[in-house]
Design a protein around this motif. Sequence first.
Motif, PDB file in Angstrom:
ATOM      1  N   ARG A 213     -45.612 -38.285 -19.891  1.00  0.00           N
ATOM      2  CA  ARG A 213     -47.179 -38.002 -18.985  1.00  0.00           C
ATOM      3  C   ARG A 213     -48.209 -39.876 -19.153  1.00  0.00           C
ATOM      4  O   ARG A 213     -48.357 -39.594 -20.217  1.00  0.00           O
ATOM      5  CB  ARG A 213     -48.448 -37.382 -19.157  1.00  0.00           C
ATOM      6  N   ALA A 214     -48.547 -40.528 -18.399  1.00  0.00           N
ATOM      7  CA  ALA A 214     -49.168 -41.930 -17.981  1.00  0.00           C
ATOM      8  C   ALA A 214     -50.554 -41.426 -18.178  1.00  0.00           C
ATOM      9  O   ALA A 214     -51.234 -39.821 -17.504  1.00  0.00           O
ATOM     10  CB  ALA A 214     -49.410 -42.522 -17.762  1.00  0.00           C
ATOM     11  N   GLU A 215     -52.041 -41.579 -19.396  1.00  0.00           N
ATOM     12  CA  GLU A 215     -53.109 -41.022 -19.363  1.00  0.00           C
ATOM     13  C   GLU A 215     -53.366 -42.519 -20.133  1.00  0.00           C
ATOM     14  O   GLU A 215     -53.763 -42.960 -20.675  1.00  0.00           O
ATOM     15  CB  GLU A 215     -53.212 -40.249 -20.550  1.00  0.00           C
ATOM     16  N   LEU A 216     -54.888 -42.325 -19.249  1.00  0.00           N
ATOM     17  CA  LEU A 216     -55.984 -43.283 -19.291  1.00  0.00           C
ATOM     18  C   LEU A 216     -56.500 -43.836 -21.243  1.00  0.00           C
ATOM     19  O   LEU A 216     -56.428 -44.235 -21.402  1.00  0.00           O
ATOM     20  CB  LEU A 216     -56.472 -43.589 -18.644  1.00  0.00           C
ATOM     21  N   ASP A 217     -57.713 -42.016 -21.216  1.00  0.00           N
ATOM     22  CA  ASP A 217     -58.519 -42.070 -22.282  1.00  0.00           C
ATOM     23  C   ASP A 217     -57.511 -41.317 -22.884  1.00  0.00           C
ATOM     24  O   ASP A 217     -57.626 -39.582 -22.792  1.00  0.00           O
ATOM     25  CB  ASP A 217     -59.135 -41.514 -21.631  1.00  0.00           C
ATOM     26  N   PHE A 218     -56.983 -41.487 -23.799  1.00  0.00           N
ATOM     27  CA  PHE A 218     -55.404 -40.584 -24.628  1.00  0.00           C
ATOM     28  C   PHE A 218     -56.519 -40.497 -25.717  1.00  0.00           C
ATOM     29  O   PHE A 218     -56.090 -40.999 -27.269  1.00  0.00           O
ATOM     30  CB  PHE A 218     -53.953 -41.649 -25.219  1.00  0.00           C
ATOM     31  N   SER A 219     -57.501 -39.807 -25.538  1.00  0.00           N
ATOM     32  CA  SER A 219     -58.377 -38.751 -26.864  1.00  0.00           C
ATOM     33  C   SER A 219     -58.078 -38.062 -27.760  1.00  0.00           C
ATOM     34  O   SER A 219     -57.742 -37.434 -28.985  1.00  0.00           O
ATOM     35  CB  SER A 219     -59.851 -38.271 -26.117  1.00  0.00           C
ATOM     36  N   ALA A 220     -56.531 -37.824 -27.027  1.00  0.00           N
ATOM     37  CA  ALA A 220     -56.108 -36.132 -27.656  1.00  0.00           C
ATOM     38  C   ALA A 220     -55.270 -36.662 -29.072  1.00  0.00           C
ATOM     39  O   ALA A 220     -54.844 -35.818 -30.176  1.00  0.00           O
ATOM     40  CB  ALA A 220     -55.353 -35.317 -26.164  1.00  0.00           C
TER      41      ALA A 220
END
Length: 512
Positions: A213-220
């Motif tokens: 899964r691509a994610e812009l804000d990967f704060s996780a």
Amino acid sequence: MFLFPARCFFLLLLFNFTNTGRVLWKIKERLRDIQLQETEKHLLTGTVTGRHLLQHAQEGKIHQQLDHFNRQDGNTFPQRFFVNEAYWQRPDGPVFLYIGGEGPISVFDVVAGHHVDIAEKHGALLLALEHRFYGNSINPDGLKTENLVYLSSQQALVDLAMFHQYISQRFSLSHKNTWISFGGSYAGALSAWYRGKFPHLVYGAVASSAPVRAELDFSAYNSIVGSSLMNEEVGGSVKCLAEVREAFAALEAAVMSANISQVAADFGCCQIPDNDEDKIELIQNLADIFMGTVQYNEEGVLISIEELCDVMTNQGVNMTAYNRLVKLAQFYFSSSKDPCLDVSHKKTVKHLMNTSISSGRMSERQWIYQTCTEFGFYQTCEDAACPFSGMLTLQADTELCPVLFGISQHSLPRRIAFTNSYYGEDNPHTHRVLYVNGGVDPWKALSVMEDRTECGDESQLIFIKDTAHCADMMHKRNTDRSSLRNARKEIERHVASWLKTAAQEKMEKRTF
């Protein structure tokens, strides 16, 4: 095209992901060096089998079309691969394909690792294909911005399909040869996507630590780093996480004060970080020590979570959390070849704008391009769960896209949405793809973690609660946790099951 014996040892790059900090990249390079040394020692000073494997490894090159989606474009690039026939049971034995990711492949990718152990048991032909635009698989002008347009996961998947065709012709393979793909991290996602997009070419896929899964804000990412630092099963503690938070709060206050010269002296900086960009560079590089420690915990990359937490919870005289951070940084940088910590953001940008491929190991520019055009994956710290500094923002991370490549920050959400639409995010509906993840690994947040198999179907998930990024792909060590040893057995069982099913299907076809 021809094959020739592999004469050189190349550095392993099993798993990489980018961040703007230089330290995390150095940790990854150090991991490659350690893997190289361990593997070389294991093969050359161990059994006769190890030397036999190396003797059978061959390097080759295939000229791939630069743009698979434009048949009018006849331009090509050289793509490197390795082959090992040492275990292959001709002519119908299976084919194990190790997929390269965002860095160079190595001869050791066909002579060492868990997939090689499985290949020995099943008489498989071993292959490794380098990703386009990484390692030696690039044209001299490949790093120029106008040519990076041909660097994408979609193009890479077609490279795999064309490589399948080439190898099938080269070794006279047929439908009797069952292909299984293996990959870790970004290459793990490619392994899953290859099975999804070309199911007629690859029968099953192992996808280790695969962020599908691509994610812009990967704060996780940093949230999981924090939870791992207090995970008692791997040597963390609630106190450890609290001390890390306090240390970075003190660091942030210090860099924003008038006494920035003292901060620079404390951490051995090459220059005084007197502007916001350099201050962020300093904080990022220090955060990288923690991020790298968690991501590669117990993989021999200098320090473990347990050792890091021992330093951060040391109750020495006059030892504040800030002082312990200084001590940890000194311990880490004492093993570095660099005389000081370079925190110049201007130098970082200059390095990333270098389009010469003579630097050999350079992978950052290419990977940052892919984060700007396909994936995001920016490990931000604006979330309250992040143990570091709120100065590590999405704005700061994404500013490299327009600076380096002229890619608008506003276009990133649309680009990432396309990636997820194209591949199916973390619900890809792929059959015979085994997703393997570690409980300490921050990248598990973007992998397949929920079992969606139909009733009666075999589960396609393996979760190793106390291991880190791609640990299952390494060769076996005496220090491996029991959970890791059991997970490898489970992977072997899945692969054996796939091969058995494939053989049965072929027998059934013959009877009709």
